[in-house]
Design a protein around this motif. Structure first.
Motif, PDB file in Angstrom:
ATOM      1  N   UNK A 156      29.879 153.082   8.906  1.00 25.36           N
ATOM      2  CA  UNK A 156      29.836 151.707   9.370  1.00 25.36           C
ATOM      3  C   UNK A 156      29.597 151.647  10.872  1.00 25.36           C
ATOM      4  N   UNK A 157      29.178 150.482  11.356  1.00 29.85           N
ATOM      5  CA  UNK A 157      28.873 150.334  12.778  1.00 29.85           C
ATOM      6  C   UNK A 157      29.233 148.939  13.268  1.00 29.85           C
ATOM      7  N   UNK A 158      29.511 148.865  14.559  1.00 31.58           N
ATOM      8  CA  UNK A 158      29.749 147.588  15.229  1.00 31.58           C
ATOM      9  C   UNK A 158      28.807 147.511  16.425  1.00 31.58           C
ATOM     10  N   UNK A 159      28.607 146.318  16.951  1.00 26.11           N
ATOM     11  CA  UNK A 159      27.742 146.146  18.104  1.00 26.11           C
ATOM     12  C   UNK A 159      28.500 145.413  19.197  1.00 26.11           C
ATOM     13  N   UNK A 160      28.710 146.058  20.362  1.00 24.26           N
ATOM     14  CA  UNK A 160      29.416 145.381  21.451  1.00 24.26           C
ATOM     15  C   UNK A 160      28.556 144.260  22.042  1.00 24.26           C
ATOM     16  N   UNK A 161      29.196 143.232  22.504  1.00 20.45           N
ATOM     17  CA  UNK A 161      28.470 142.124  23.121  1.00 20.45           C
ATOM     18  C   UNK A 161      27.801 142.584  24.404  1.00 20.45           C
ATOM     19  N   UNK A 162      26.500 142.349  24.502  1.00 18.87           N
ATOM     20  CA  UNK A 162      25.748 142.713  25.699  1.00 18.87           C
ATOM     21  C   UNK A 162      25.127 141.498  26.356  1.00 18.87           C
ATOM     22  N   UNK A 163      25.120 140.382  25.644  1.00 21.08           N
ATOM     23  CA  UNK A 163      24.493 139.176  26.184  1.00 21.08           C
ATOM     24  C   UNK A 163      25.189 137.931  25.649  1.00 21.08           C
ATOM     25  N   UNK A 164      25.409 136.973  26.534  1.00 25.81           N
ATOM     26  CA  UNK A 164      25.933 135.664  26.149  1.00 25.81           C
ATOM     27  C   UNK A 164      25.035 134.602  26.781  1.00 25.81           C
ATOM     28  N   UNK A 165      24.565 133.678  25.960  1.00 24.44           N
ATOM     29  CA  UNK A 165      23.697 132.594  26.429  1.00 24.44           C
ATOM     30  C   UNK A 165      24.434 131.271  26.236  1.00 24.44           C
ATOM     31  N   UNK A 166      24.529 130.474  27.302  1.00 24.73           N
ATOM     32  CA  UNK A 166      25.290 129.231  27.237  1.00 24.73           C
ATOM     33  C   UNK A 166      24.397 128.023  27.514  1.00 24.73           C
ATOM     34  N   UNK A 167      24.562 127.011  26.678  1.00 23.58           N
ATOM     35  CA  UNK A 167      23.872 125.728  26.857  1.00 23.58           C
ATOM     36  C   UNK A 167      24.946 124.643  26.834  1.00 23.58           C
ATOM     37  N   UNK A 168      25.363 124.245  28.015  1.00 28.26           N
ATOM     38  CA  UNK A 168      26.476 123.298  28.165  1.00 28.26           C
ATOM     39  C   UNK A 168      26.107 122.244  29.196  1.00 28.26           C
ATOM     40  N   UNK A 169      26.451 121.004  28.907  1.00 29.06           N
ATOM     41  CA  UNK A 169      26.283 119.937  29.908  1.00 29.06           C
ATOM     42  C   UNK A 169      27.629 119.641  30.556  1.00 29.06           C
ATOM     43  N   UNK A 170      27.665 119.740  31.888  1.00 27.97           N
ATOM     44  CA  UNK A 170      28.874 119.404  32.636  1.00 27.97           C
ATOM     45  C   UNK A 170      28.791 117.925  33.022  1.00 27.97           C
ATOM     46  N   UNK A 171      29.867 117.164  32.798  1.00 26.04           N
ATOM     47  CA  UNK A 171      29.803 115.711  33.005  1.00 26.04           C
ATOM     48  C   UNK A 171      29.665 115.326  34.481  1.00 26.04           C
ATOM     49  N   UNK A 172      28.551 114.679  34.813  1.00 26.97           N
ATOM     50  CA  UNK A 172      28.328 114.241  36.195  1.00 26.97           C
ATOM     51  C   UNK A 172      29.299 113.144  36.598  1.00 26.97           C
ATOM     52  N   UNK A 173      29.841 112.416  35.612  1.00 24.98           N
ATOM     53  CA  UNK A 173      30.754 111.320  35.903  1.00 24.98           C
ATOM     54  C   UNK A 173      32.207 111.766  35.977  1.00 24.98           C
ATOM     55  N   UNK A 174      32.460 113.091  35.965  1.00 26.28           N
ATOM     56  CA  UNK A 174      33.834 113.581  36.077  1.00 26.28           C
ATOM     57  C   UNK A 174      34.356 113.401  37.497  1.00 26.28           C
ATOM     58  N   UNK A 175      35.650 113.237  37.615  1.00 26.75           N
ATOM     59  CA  UNK A 175      36.268 113.073  38.926  1.00 26.75           C
ATOM     60  C   UNK A 175      36.394 114.412  39.632  1.00 26.75           C
ATOM     61  N   UNK A 176      36.488 114.382  40.953  1.00 26.82           N
ATOM     62  CA  UNK A 176      36.683 115.606  41.723  1.00 26.82           C
ATOM     63  C   UNK A 176      37.975 116.288  41.285  1.00 26.82           C
ATOM     64  N   UNK A 177      37.930 117.599  41.151  1.00 29.16           N
ATOM     65  CA  UNK A 177      39.060 118.429  40.723  1.00 29.16           C
ATOM     66  C   UNK A 177      39.311 118.364  39.221  1.00 29.16           C
ATOM     67  N   UNK A 178      38.484 117.634  38.490  1.00 30.91           N
ATOM     68  CA  UNK A 178      38.627 117.610  37.035  1.00 30.91           C
ATOM     69  C   UNK A 178      38.269 118.988  36.461  1.00 30.91           C
TER      70      UNK A 178
END
Length: 310
Positions: A34-56
């Motif tokens: 048997x075999x496993x594959x270690x994570x070598x790459x992570x791809x993220x597609x996320x929108x950060x809210x522009x209407x968030x308050x400072x320090x949120x």
């Protein structure tokens, strides 16, 4: 036994001299574990809210598999700073996915633990700067001291193309309360899996398939060519042996040089010429008929002679 040359995970033959017949070894399916594959790459597609308050602050997470196939979770904390269009990304040390409230299972160094992320006025990704000074995307995140005893991990963290909106973006959230919009966070790691299939392609590459979805090259089947193939010693059927008349062999990859091709999962069709065989059958039948006629004539002569004696 089918002979092949051992390859690495990229399908490249590991033998120093690929023309050495001693580099060939039987392909033993029973030896494939048997075999496993270690994570070598992570791809993220996320929108950060522009209407968030400072320090949120907002949280997301990414699944990371170590080299032993153990699933871990890395919590990501996004904090909006007082500087316009600027966020801070902090990575927590990994914990077991099965026990996220447990102790850390590895260590992420400070240099790749915190990132400053900025956006342009149109919401596209403008820059990514790691605490260690590395800039751009993707960034390299290392994880060491796995408690499972796994090898250290080096992971490419792809946050999107600078100047584009194919990864991280900053637009107003579509909810009453500002929140992250996570389109996807995908990694290429796989948990442990058992051998489930074996395939050979036209190039002679033998690939093992595992039930966790992993496909891993294990052997390369070469083809031996000779300057004078007619000089090979015929053993039986389609089996031939090396002889001095054939000249020195050369191991080549299928479809290269004078080497032929490999057709996997196929049964060789008969090379019998049916027309020739039918002609032979007709000749044999006619010979039998003629012989039978001779025997009948001789019998008649003997019967006539016997009656004359009486």
């Amino acid at each position: 036994y089918l002979l092949g040359q051992t390859t690495n995970a990229a399908g490249v033959v590991t033998a120093a001299n690929q023309n050495d017949i001693n580099s060939l070894a039987p392909i033993n399916v029973n030896a494939i574990k048997g075999a496993a594959k270690p994570t070598a790459s992570i791809v993220e597609k996320i929108n950060l809210p522009a209407d968030a308050a400072t320090a949120a602050t907002f949280q997301s997470s990414a699944e990371v598999f170590d080299s032993l196939g153990v699933s871990n979770t890395v919590v990501q904390t996004w904090t909006k700073t007082a500087t316009a269009n600027t966020w801070t990304l902090s990575l927590a040390n990994p914990v077991l996915t099965s026990n996220t409230s447990g102790s850390a299972t590895g260590t992420i160094p400070a240099a790749s633990k915190t990132f400053t992320v900025t956006f342009a006025g149109d919401g596209s990704l403008a820059s990514v700067v790691a605490a260690g000074g590395a800039t751009g995307s993707p960034q390299t995140v290392t994880i060491s001291s796995w408690t499972t005893g796994a090898n250290n991990s080096s992971i490419s963290l792809d946050l999107g193309t600078i100047g584009a909106t194919d990864g991280l973006t900053q637009f107003s959230s579509n909810t009453a309360t500002p929140a992250l919009t996570i389109s996807s966070v995908t990694g290429d790691g796989l948990r442990f899996g058992n051998l489930s299939s074996l395939s050979i392609d036209d190039s002679g590459l033998v690939t093992a398939g595992f039930d966790n979805g992993l496909k891993q090259p294990i052997d390369q089947i070469p083809i031996a060519t000779f300057p004078n193939p007619d000089g090979l010693t015929h053993i039986s059927g389609s089996v031939y042996a090396i002889s001095s008349n054939a000249g020195n062999y050369v191991l080549q990859l299928p479809n290269q040089g004078s080497a032929g091709s490999i057709v996997a999962s196929a049964v060789e069709e008969s090379t019998t010429d049916t027309s020739t065989e039918f002609n032979k059958l007709i000749v044999a039948q006619q010979a039998y008929s003629a012989a039978a006629q001779i025997i009948s004539t001789v019998k008649t002569l003997y019967d006539t002679l016997a009656q004359a004696v009486r």
